[in-house]
Design a protein around this motif. Structure first.
Motif, PDB file in Angstrom:
ATOM      1  N   GLY A  89       0.816  -1.222   0.000  1.00 16.03           N
ATOM      2  CA  GLY A  89       0.000   0.000   0.000  1.00 16.03           C
ATOM      3  C   GLY A  89       0.844   1.265   0.000  1.00 16.03           C
ATOM      4  O   GLY A  89       0.316   2.368   0.126  1.00 16.03           O
ATOM      5  N   LEU A  90       2.172   1.105  -0.144  1.00 15.34           N
ATOM      6  CA  LEU A  90       3.066   2.269  -0.100  1.00 15.34           C
ATOM      7  C   LEU A  90       3.402   2.723  -1.528  1.00 15.34           C
ATOM      8  O   LEU A  90       3.444   1.904  -2.444  1.00 15.34           O
ATOM      9  CB  LEU A  90       4.378   1.885   0.600  1.00 15.34           C
ATOM     10  CG  LEU A  90       4.281   1.572   2.093  1.00 15.34           C
ATOM     11  CD1 LEU A  90       5.533   0.822   2.565  1.00 15.34           C
ATOM     12  CD2 LEU A  90       4.099   2.857   2.894  1.00 15.34           C
ATOM     13  N   PRO A  91       3.683   4.018  -1.696  1.00 14.92           N
ATOM     14  CA  PRO A  91       4.132   4.477  -3.022  1.00 14.92           C
ATOM     15  C   PRO A  91       5.515   3.903  -3.326  1.00 14.92           C
ATOM     16  O   PRO A  91       6.286   3.598  -2.413  1.00 14.92           O
ATOM     17  CB  PRO A  91       4.180   5.999  -2.891  1.00 14.92           C
ATOM     18  CG  PRO A  91       4.305   6.256  -1.429  1.00 14.92           C
ATOM     19  CD  PRO A  91       3.624   5.117  -0.717  1.00 14.92           C
ATOM     20  N   LEU A  92       5.824   3.797  -4.620  1.00 14.37           N
ATOM     21  CA  LEU A  92       7.119   3.244  -5.039  1.00 14.37           C
ATOM     22  C   LEU A  92       8.173   4.345  -5.067  1.00 14.37           C
ATOM     23  O   LEU A  92       7.904   5.461  -5.495  1.00 14.37           O
ATOM     24  CB  LEU A  92       6.966   2.664  -6.454  1.00 14.37           C
ATOM     25  CG  LEU A  92       8.228   2.100  -7.102  1.00 14.37           C
ATOM     26  CD1 LEU A  92       8.619   0.781  -6.448  1.00 14.37           C
ATOM     27  CD2 LEU A  92       8.017   1.910  -8.606  1.00 14.37           C
ATOM     28  N   PHE A  93       9.378   4.008  -4.605  1.00 12.27           N
ATOM     29  CA  PHE A  93      10.524   4.899  -4.799  1.00 12.27           C
ATOM     30  C   PHE A  93      11.689   4.062  -5.315  1.00 12.27           C
ATOM     31  O   PHE A  93      12.105   3.097  -4.670  1.00 12.27           O
ATOM     32  CB  PHE A  93      10.928   5.619  -3.506  1.00 12.27           C
ATOM     33  CG  PHE A  93      12.023   6.625  -3.746  1.00 12.27           C
ATOM     34  CD1 PHE A  93      11.733   7.921  -4.125  1.00 12.27           C
ATOM     35  CD2 PHE A  93      13.367   6.253  -3.643  1.00 12.27           C
ATOM     36  CE1 PHE A  93      12.739   8.842  -4.397  1.00 12.27           C
ATOM     37  CE2 PHE A  93      14.383   7.172  -3.911  1.00 12.27           C
ATOM     38  CZ  PHE A  93      14.063   8.465  -4.279  1.00 12.27           C
ATOM     39  N   VAL A  94      12.206   4.419  -6.488  1.00  7.97           N
ATOM     40  CA  VAL A  94      13.322   3.669  -7.086  1.00  7.97           C
ATOM     41  C   VAL A  94      14.635   4.282  -6.614  1.00  7.97           C
ATOM     42  O   VAL A  94      14.825   5.496  -6.711  1.00  7.97           O
ATOM     43  CB  VAL A  94      13.251   3.705  -8.624  1.00  7.97           C
ATOM     44  CG1 VAL A  94      14.299   2.780  -9.221  1.00  7.97           C
ATOM     45  CG2 VAL A  94      11.868   3.316  -9.115  1.00  7.97           C
ATOM     46  N   LEU A  95      15.505   3.453  -6.073  1.00 12.23           N
ATOM     47  CA  LEU A  95      16.793   3.934  -5.548  1.00 12.23           C
ATOM     48  C   LEU A  95      17.941   3.317  -6.331  1.00 12.23           C
ATOM     49  O   LEU A  95      17.972   2.108  -6.569  1.00 12.23           O
ATOM     50  CB  LEU A  95      16.904   3.541  -4.061  1.00 12.23           C
ATOM     51  CG  LEU A  95      18.185   3.955  -3.336  1.00 12.23           C
ATOM     52  CD1 LEU A  95      18.277   5.473  -3.187  1.00 12.23           C
ATOM     53  CD2 LEU A  95      18.259   3.302  -1.961  1.00 12.23           C
ATOM     54  N   GLY A  96      18.882   4.176  -6.727  1.00  6.35           N
ATOM     55  CA  GLY A  96      20.108   3.683  -7.349  1.00  6.35           C
ATOM     56  C   GLY A  96      21.212   3.720  -6.302  1.00  6.35           C
ATOM     57  O   GLY A  96      21.138   3.041  -5.278  1.00  6.35           O
ATOM     58  N   GLY A  97      22.221   4.575  -6.542  1.00  4.38           N
ATOM     59  CA  GLY A  97      23.333   4.682  -5.597  1.00  4.38           C
ATOM     60  C   GLY A  97      23.115   5.751  -4.536  1.00  4.38           C
ATOM     61  O   GLY A  97      23.993   5.966  -3.694  1.00  4.38           O
ATOM     62  N   GLY A  98      21.982   6.452  -4.582  1.00  7.01           N
ATOM     63  CA  GLY A  98      21.694   7.477  -3.557  1.00  7.01           C
ATOM     64  C   GLY A  98      22.649   8.671  -3.625  1.00  7.01           C
ATOM     65  O   GLY A  98      22.853   9.351  -2.618  1.00  7.01           O
ATOM     66  N   LEU A 111      20.407  12.482  -3.833  1.00  7.89           N
ATOM     67  CA  LEU A 111      19.270  12.464  -2.919  1.00  7.89           C
ATOM     68  C   LEU A 111      19.577  13.270  -1.664  1.00  7.89           C
ATOM     69  O   LEU A 111      20.695  13.205  -1.154  1.00  7.89           O
ATOM     70  CB  LEU A 111      19.049  11.040  -2.410  1.00  7.89           C
ATOM     71  CG  LEU A 111      18.223  10.042  -3.193  1.00  7.89           C
ATOM     72  CD1 LEU A 111      18.007   8.828  -2.305  1.00  7.89           C
ATOM     73  CD2 LEU A 111      16.910  10.653  -3.630  1.00  7.89           C
ATOM     74  N   LEU A 112      18.559  13.991  -1.165  1.00  6.03           N
ATOM     75  CA  LEU A 112      18.678  14.597   0.156  1.00  6.03           C
ATOM     76  C   LEU A 112      17.508  14.073   0.984  1.00  6.03           C
ATOM     77  O   LEU A 112      16.355  14.447   0.756  1.00  6.03           O
ATOM     78  CB  LEU A 112      18.625  16.131   0.063  1.00  6.03           C
ATOM     79  CG  LEU A 112      18.721  16.818   1.423  1.00  6.03           C
ATOM     80  CD1 LEU A 112      20.101  16.631   2.040  1.00  6.03           C
ATOM     81  CD2 LEU A 112      18.400  18.303   1.331  1.00  6.03           C
ATOM     82  N   LEU A 113      17.831  13.196   1.923  1.00 11.37           N
ATOM     83  CA  LEU A 113      16.790  12.574   2.756  1.00 11.37           C
ATOM     84  C   LEU A 113      16.602  13.418   4.012  1.00 11.37           C
ATOM     85  O   LEU A 113      17.399  13.350   4.944  1.00 11.37           O
ATOM     86  CB  LEU A 113      17.210  11.150   3.127  1.00 11.37           C
ATOM     87  CG  LEU A 113      17.310  10.167   1.952  1.00 11.37           C
ATOM     88  CD1 LEU A 113      18.104   8.928   2.353  1.00 11.37           C
ATOM     89  CD2 LEU A 113      15.914   9.767   1.484  1.00 11.37           C
ATOM     90  N   THR A 114      15.550  14.239   4.017  1.00  8.06           N
ATOM     91  CA  THR A 114      15.322  15.104   5.186  1.00  8.06           C
ATOM     92  C   THR A 114      14.458  14.403   6.235  1.00  8.06           C
ATOM     93  O   THR A 114      14.203  14.961   7.287  1.00  8.06           O
ATOM     94  CB  THR A 114      14.617  16.422   4.775  1.00  8.06           C
ATOM     95  OG1 THR A 114      13.316  16.088   4.281  1.00  8.06           O
ATOM     96  CG2 THR A 114      15.386  17.162   3.701  1.00  8.06           C
ATOM     97  N   GLN A 115      13.999  13.215   5.911  1.00  6.12           N
ATOM     98  CA  GLN A 115      13.141  12.461   6.836  1.00  6.12           C
ATOM     99  C   GLN A 115      13.140  10.999   6.396  1.00  6.12           C
ATOM    100  O   GLN A 115      13.710  10.663   5.359  1.00  6.12           O
ATOM    101  CB  GLN A 115      11.712  13.000   6.768  1.00  6.12           C
ATOM    102  CG  GLN A 115      11.185  13.004   5.328  1.00  6.12           C
ATOM    103  CD  GLN A 115       9.713  13.320   5.220  1.00  6.12           C
ATOM    104  OE1 GLN A 115       9.250  14.310   5.719  1.00  6.12           O
ATOM    105  NE2 GLN A 115       8.981  12.462   4.547  1.00  6.12           N
ATOM    106  N   ASP A 116      12.483  10.134   7.177  1.00  8.20           N
ATOM    107  CA  ASP A 116      12.325   8.752   6.743  1.00  8.20           C
ATOM    108  C   ASP A 116      11.538   8.734   5.441  1.00  8.20           C
ATOM    109  O   ASP A 116      10.734   9.636   5.171  1.00  8.20           O
ATOM    110  CB  ASP A 116      11.580   7.942   7.817  1.00  8.20           C
ATOM    111  CG  ASP A 116      12.494   7.648   9.011  1.00  8.20           C
ATOM    112  OD1 ASP A 116      13.731   7.729   8.846  1.00  8.20           O
ATOM    113  OD2 ASP A 116      11.965   7.347  10.092  1.00  8.20           O
ATOM    114  N   LEU A 117      11.785   7.693   4.659  1.00  8.45           N
ATOM    115  CA  LEU A 117      11.137   7.608   3.336  1.00  8.45           C
ATOM    116  C   LEU A 117       9.884   6.737   3.464  1.00  8.45           C
ATOM    117  O   LEU A 117       9.988   5.515   3.603  1.00  8.45           O
ATOM    118  CB  LEU A 117      12.154   7.016   2.357  1.00  8.45           C
ATOM    119  CG  LEU A 117      11.942   7.126   0.867  1.00  8.45           C
ATOM    120  CD1 LEU A 117      11.501   8.502   0.442  1.00  8.45           C
ATOM    121  CD2 LEU A 117      13.211   6.747   0.133  1.00  8.45           C
TER     122      LEU A 117
END
Ligand SMILES: Cc1cc2nc3c(=O)[nH]c(=O)nc-3n(C[C@H](O)[C@H](O)[C@H](O)COP(=O)(O)OP(=O)(O)OC[C@H]3O[C@@H](n4cnc5c(N)ncnc54)[C@H](O)[C@@H]3O)c2cc1C
Length: 337
Positions: free
Chosen positions: A44-53, A56-62
């Motif tokens: 039920g979660l949206p998809l997020f495709v991750l390569g080498g990161g 990306l700026l992760l300001t919070q949990d994904l």
């Protein structure tokens, strides 16, 4: 292939920021994509495709089902006279792939040497460096279109490429790039792109430079200029170089005659974001463990324990200051979560 809950992404983003993925799945074989997508649908979660990161700026949990592309494989598909179509799976690491193409005798990607990340992410922001963009060398790519639920093959003209931009960046969650094909030229017939200042200077003493010489020079220049994410967390250039009108460029040049500026086809003028940030006194600035790199004003860094929110707050302060001083809006280059 199993997905796991609440997985740490610290080792999977080059800023080394603390953040967790709600659900995490590593895709090693493209044939397992439909099984992975079934798990994503069930979550039920949206998809997020991750390569080498590395963008990306992760300001919070994904709060997403993170699909980490780890598919491998590269091959010369077809030779057509002096050219070849070379294909690589999305999870291949970009720089080793570039080196492999050169070792196989094919030129074209040398200016893009040492860019971190994966092959599959390269079209997303149309990676570019030293006068060459991915779009210049792309033959075609295979992607899963999540909107239509089918695999498609896209040609460059279907990817809406622009400066650090593409349809993949503009429609997050829609595309999963599975493999990418490049049209490269035999080393002995390569037309090298060596007009970019630092590359031309370094090659000045070389009589007949080869693509390998260009790759070596690009690696040397990059290593001197950019911090290594393995030692100091960063995502490369943090802001795009802004485009302004010819009138605004003239007005700024009247005030700052030394300002670097690059007229574009269509009348706009590209400015150097790093120069503006340095002029405004931000180079080397540090707020806790979030900072602007000492040597490269365009690069924001994590000195150790910064959070993504702190890096983002610093970026917003820089943007506000540049807007106030130069009336220029700086756009953030990495994907901000
Ligand atoms: C030190 C340093 C130097 C850099 N120099 C340059 C440079 O010179 N030029 C340049 O253009 N960039 C540069 N970058 C930025 C970055 O390396 C590139 O954007 C790279 O292509 C990102 O690849 P990645 O696999 O790490 O992508 P990620 O950071 O994992 O993802 C970036 C985006 O692409 C999406 N994505 C990833 N893989 C796929 C896929 N298979 N299908 C669909 N979407 C996908 C993600 O969802 C996300 O939106 C630099 C970064 C660093 C850290």
């Amino acid at each position: 292939m199993k997905s796991v809950s609440n997985a740490s992404l610290r080792a999977l983003n080059t800023f080394a920021l603390p953040a967790n993925a709600a659900q995490f799945c590593r895709l090693e074989v493209a044939e397992q994509l439909s099984a992975a997508l079934e798990q994503q649908a069930a979550s039920g979660l949206p998809l997020f495709v991750l390569g080498g990161g590395s963008n990306l700026l992760l300001t919070q949990d994904l709060p997403a089902f993170v699909l980490h592309m780890a598919t491998r494989g590269k091959r010369v598909l077809e030779q057509q006279g002096e050219q070849a179509i070379i294909e690589a799976e999305a999870g291949e690491a970009w720089h080793p792939f570039v080196q492999w193409t050169l070792a196989q005798g094919w030129a074209g990607l040398e200016n893009l040497s040492l860019i971190p990340g994966t092959v599959g992410a390269a079209p997303v922001q149309n990676i570019g460096a030293y006068g060459v963009e991915l779009a210049d060398r792309l033959h075609s790519l295979d992607a899963w279109d999540c909107q239509r639920g089918e695999q498609v093959t896209l040609l460059p003209q279907q990817c809406a490429f622009a400066y650090r931009d593409s349809c993949f960046k503009r429609e997050p969650g829609r595309w999963i790039i599975l493999r990418v094909r490049f049209l490269l030229t035999a080393l002995e017939h390569a037309e090298l792109a060596v007009d970019y200042g630092p590359i031309r200077q370094r090659l000045a003493g070389v009589l007949a430079p080869t693509a390998q010489d260009v790759a070596a020079v690009v690696c040397a220049v990059r290593s001197e200029k950019l911090p290594d994410p393995a030692k100091l967390g960063n995502a490369g250039s943090f802001f795009k170089n802004p485009l302004v009108s010819a009138e605004q460029a003239q007005a700024l040049l009247a005030q700052y005659p030394a300002m670097p500026h690059y007229p574009q086809t269509g009348g706009q003028v590209k400015l150097a974001a790093g120069w503006l940030i340095e002029q405004a006194g931000w180079k080397g600035h540090r707020e806790g463990d979030a900072g602007v790199h000492r040597e490269q004003a365009l690069v924001l860094v994590n000195y150790g324990s910064a959070t993504g929110a702190q890096i983002y707050a610093l970026a917003q302060s820089i943007r506000a200051d540049i807007a106030a001083r130069f009336a220029v809006d700086l756009e953030i280059e990495p994907i901000v979560i």
